[in-house]
Design a protein around this motif. Structure first.
Motif, PDB file in Angstrom:
ATOM      1  N   ASP A 268      -7.799 -53.129 -20.210  1.00 19.71           N
ATOM      2  CA  ASP A 268      -6.803 -52.076 -19.977  1.00 19.71           C
ATOM      3  C   ASP A 268      -7.499 -50.772 -19.595  1.00 19.71           C
ATOM      4  O   ASP A 268      -8.416 -50.320 -20.272  1.00 19.71           O
ATOM      5  CB  ASP A 268      -5.955 -51.843 -21.228  1.00 19.71           C
ATOM      6  CG  ASP A 268      -4.996 -52.981 -21.493  1.00 19.71           C
ATOM      7  OD1 ASP A 268      -4.734 -53.749 -20.552  1.00 19.71           O
ATOM      8  OD2 ASP A 268      -4.518 -53.107 -22.631  1.00 19.71           O
ATOM      9  N   LYS A 271      -2.694 -47.129 -20.606  1.00 19.95           N
ATOM     10  CA  LYS A 271      -1.492 -47.710 -21.192  1.00 19.95           C
ATOM     11  C   LYS A 271      -0.554 -46.573 -21.571  1.00 19.95           C
ATOM     12  O   LYS A 271      -0.939 -45.638 -22.287  1.00 19.95           O
ATOM     13  CB  LYS A 271      -1.822 -48.547 -22.430  1.00 19.95           C
ATOM     14  CG  LYS A 271      -0.601 -49.241 -23.039  1.00 19.95           C
ATOM     15  CD  LYS A 271      -0.967 -50.085 -24.248  1.00 19.95           C
ATOM     16  CE  LYS A 271      -1.740 -51.314 -23.802  1.00 19.95           C
ATOM     17  NZ  LYS A 271      -1.983 -52.240 -24.947  1.00 19.95           N
ATOM     18  N   LYS A 273       3.445 -45.616 -22.962  1.00 23.21           N
ATOM     19  CA  LYS A 273       4.689 -46.070 -23.575  1.00 23.21           C
ATOM     20  C   LYS A 273       5.683 -44.914 -23.609  1.00 23.21           C
ATOM     21  O   LYS A 273       5.325 -43.794 -23.995  1.00 23.21           O
ATOM     22  CB  LYS A 273       4.448 -46.566 -25.007  1.00 23.21           C
ATOM     23  CG  LYS A 273       3.694 -47.860 -25.119  1.00 23.21           C
ATOM     24  CD  LYS A 273       3.595 -48.282 -26.583  1.00 23.21           C
ATOM     25  CE  LYS A 273       2.812 -49.588 -26.737  1.00 23.21           C
ATOM     26  NZ  LYS A 273       2.732 -49.993 -28.162  1.00 23.21           N
ATOM     27  N   GLU A 291       6.828 -49.999 -21.434  1.00 23.23           N
ATOM     28  CA  GLU A 291       5.374 -50.000 -21.546  1.00 23.23           C
ATOM     29  C   GLU A 291       4.766 -50.389 -20.205  1.00 23.23           C
ATOM     30  O   GLU A 291       5.144 -51.397 -19.617  1.00 23.23           O
ATOM     31  CB  GLU A 291       4.922 -50.979 -22.623  1.00 23.23           C
ATOM     32  CG  GLU A 291       3.416 -51.035 -22.807  1.00 23.23           C
ATOM     33  CD  GLU A 291       3.000 -51.979 -23.922  1.00 23.23           C
ATOM     34  OE1 GLU A 291       1.996 -52.706 -23.719  1.00 23.23           O
ATOM     35  OE2 GLU A 291       3.676 -52.004 -24.976  1.00 23.23           O
ATOM     36  N   ALA A 293       1.004 -50.850 -18.308  1.00 21.81           N
ATOM     37  CA  ALA A 293      -0.441 -50.943 -18.486  1.00 21.81           C
ATOM     38  C   ALA A 293      -1.125 -51.142 -17.143  1.00 21.81           C
ATOM     39  O   ALA A 293      -0.683 -51.966 -16.331  1.00 21.81           O
ATOM     40  CB  ALA A 293      -0.800 -52.082 -19.427  1.00 21.81           C
TER      41      ALA A 293
END
Length: 627
Positions: A268, A271, A273, A291, A293
């Motif tokens: 990742d 990321k 959210k 979310e 990523a």
């Protein structure tokens, strides 16, 4: 299975032993509220059934719950051994469990963020304790000057090394909290275990803007060691990350944004959210979470993105003895999930629970109906019937009874014909006095010692005489002190304050400070000293020969006209006396302290000034005369 709970090194130790497999299960020594709500726990835990074990020590604040995974709340609480615990939401029982080795743990879909729950704890001695649990997410914020610790040291059996995970949060102001963390754990690198040291710093700031509460959190962590993996050629110098969180409540709406950037050590790269919750009416929550990523090195050697969306509707309504809960959740990967549950506690000693769940967009259906007793120690049962599309119908029945807090029986049967019967003795025994009646595992013995308080300081000093035949009472127990001035009480519950009620049966003795309080704190034996004070007699002689020449008859008449008054140092009258024909007076029932003496002539034949407020100090060793 044998369970033990008792006092050890001023703490509380719990342990259990599997008789069949000859294995000790978890052994824990716990110190509750040792420092501002923090609990210190030392444990030796079973790792595998082959006898391997791991040591652990932790020091953390007891919140009543833990968070696992992504905001999954588990209510976990320490309770007395043998307790039966009810989990209540909106005043209705939604789950019941029996304690295991002094711990009860609830994993229930009804446990959500920002909700209030209650634990109703039925202890073996008949007491009912209430524990409030709030799952509010405060991001470890502290008030000014407050400190919260979360320190854990655990032995790792596989690597034969220790793992250290520590966090400290300090309130710099009422709005700003600083956090620092250190993680040291063994990691298998190139077929050998090496220690990885990782540090973390973070700051949490919360305040109000136009009466709207908001919170910001920024932090970052990094591995200090440098190792290169031969398999994927990754280097731990790239093991770092930075994160940010912002949250604000606008009346009935909560908005939260989280972002994390990771070093090249991870797949990742970023990321993010985004979460929003809308509560139009009480107990109705509409939630949306997105979310996103960004992954490194996709199929064509370039970064690519993955997106996950989640929608949910949650509703709870309590009316008298009935609780209805419903939830719909749609997840990009898990598809749709529905649930509708009913809880009813109107049957006094029983709770009915009906659960309906549809998974995989309604294709997989499961229903469960259960009846379980609540608040009944003598007769305990749990009946459950369950049906699923895959396993079809399934029936289980569990019944247990406890007779006179001594004989225990448990039975389990299911549809397939499996049966399990358990017989056992459920009795609490103090090994120091097996004949004593003990109702609470969480208790300590109490030794009462009565002594003659010669120096009047209400404290036992070495050499002071011990006194027998003093009756002391705690609750329904009454015991007289023996020849050594001692009496033993057993089964005094810990962390409860008692007023000792001593009664003395000896003439010419008084009790001193009889408001003696004791509190069990998991010491091996509580010791309480009760001061007993013999009453003293003050003897005085009125000398008139040096100032008057009187015959014996006139002397006797003069003494009859004198009044002696004894007062305390505040001027309160204690007693009065008139001298005899020889001028001697006595006043009894006094304690070893200072008194004021007043002598007044009440006749008219002589001119005598008398004595006004003569100070006298009485003790047990001196004989004092007033002239």
């Amino acid at each position: 299975n044998l369970e033990y709970q008792g006092a050890f090194l001023y703490g509380e130790i719990t342990a259990n032993y599997d008789v069949r497999n000859h294995l000790f299960e978890d052994i824990k020594l716990r110190y509750d509220d040792i420092y501002k709500g923090h609990t210190l726990e030392l444990g030796n835990y079973k790792y595998m059934d082959d006898g391997a074990r791991e040591w652990d020590i932790s020091f953390k604040k007891d919140k009543g719950y833990i968070i696992t995974g992504s905001k999954n709340y588990v209510i976990k609480e320490n309770v007395p051994l043998g307790s039966r615990v009810e989990l209540l939401y909106l005043g209705i029982i939604i789950d019941i469990q029996n304690a295991t080795n002094g711990v009860v743990e609830f994993k229930n879909d009804e446990i959500k963020e920002d909700r209030n729950y209650q634990l109703k704890i039925y202890t073996p001695d008949g007491k009912i304790l209430i524990k409030d649990i709030s799952t509010t997410s405060n991001y470890n914020q502290q008030n000014k000057g407050e400190v919260e610790y979360d320190i854990n040291i655990r032995e790792d059996h596989e690597s034969k090394r220790n793992k250290i995970d520590s966090k400290v949060y300090y309130g710099l102001t009422d709005h700003l909290t600083l956090g620092m963390g250190y993680l040291r754990e063994p990691e298998l690198i190139n077929d050998e275990y090496e220690y990885l040291d990782k540090g973390r710093l973070e700051a949490v700031y919360s305040n109000y803007i136009y009466s709207l509460p908001y919170t910001f959190r920024v932090g970052g962590d990094k591995v200090f060691n440098e190792f290169e993996y031969k398999v994927n050629e990754k280097n731990t110098k790239d093991d770092y990350s930075y994160d940010f969180l912002g949250q604000i409540d606008i009346k009935k709406v909560r908005l939260r944004l989280e972002h994390e950037s990771k070093g090249e050590f991870y797949e990742d790269k970023y990321k993010t959210k985004f979460y929003v919750r809308y509560t139009p009416i009480k107990a109705l929550d509409l939630e949306y979470e997105r979310e996103e990523a960004t992954k490194r090195d996709g199929i064509y050697g370039i970064d690519y993105k993955e997106k996950i969306n989640k929608y949910s509707i949650e509703y709870s309504k309590a009316y008298k003895d009935l609780l209805l809960t419903g939830e719909y959740e749609y997840h990009t990967e898990d598809k749709g999930k529905y649930s509708f549950n009913t809880y009813y506690t109107g049957l006094r000693t029983a709770t009915l629970k009906l659960e309906n769940t549809w998974k995989n967009d309604g294709k997989d259906y499961e229903v469960a109906f259960s009846i379980f007793s609540n608040g009944n120690r003598l007769f305990d049962y749990n009946l459950e019937a369950r049906y699923t599309e895959q396993e079809k119908d399934k029936f289980t029945f569990r019944f247990s009874t406890n007779y006179n807090n001594w004989f225990d029986y448990e039975m389990f049967v299911d549809k397939k014909g499996n049966q399990e019967h358990k017989f056992g003795i459920d009795h609490i025994t103090d090994l120091r006095n097996p004949t004593a009646k003990i109702k609470n595992m969480d208790s300590s013995p109490l030794k009462v010692i009565t002594f003659v308080d010669k120096n009047d300081n209400d404290i036992y000093d070495e050499g002071e005489e011990l006194i027998k035949n003093v009756e002391v009472q705690i609750g329904e127990q009454k015991i007289n002190t023996n020849e050594n001035g001692e009496a033993m009480f057993y089964g005094v519950p810990n962390y409860v304050t008692y007023d000792l009620e001593p009664k003395i049966k000896k003439p010419n003795f008084l009790l001193g400070n009889n408001k003696v309080q004791v509190q069990g704190k998991n010491t091996a034996t509580i010791v309480a000293h009760i001061p007993v004070k013999p009453m003293l007699t003050l003897t005085g002689f009125i000398n008139v020969e040096d100032i008057l020449e009187l015959n014996s008859i006139d002397k006797m008449r003069l003494y009859e006209e004198l009044l002696v008054t004894v007062k305390d140092t505040n001027g309160k009258v204690i007693d009065r006396a008139i001298p005899d024909e020889q001028g001697i007076f006595e006043i009894s029932g006094l304690l070893p302290k200072k008194y004021l003496i007043e002598v007044v002539y009440m006749g008219i034949d002589h001119q005598i000034d008398g004595i006004n407020d003569e100070i006298v100090k009485l003790t047990y060793v001196d004989v004092r005369h007033v002239s």
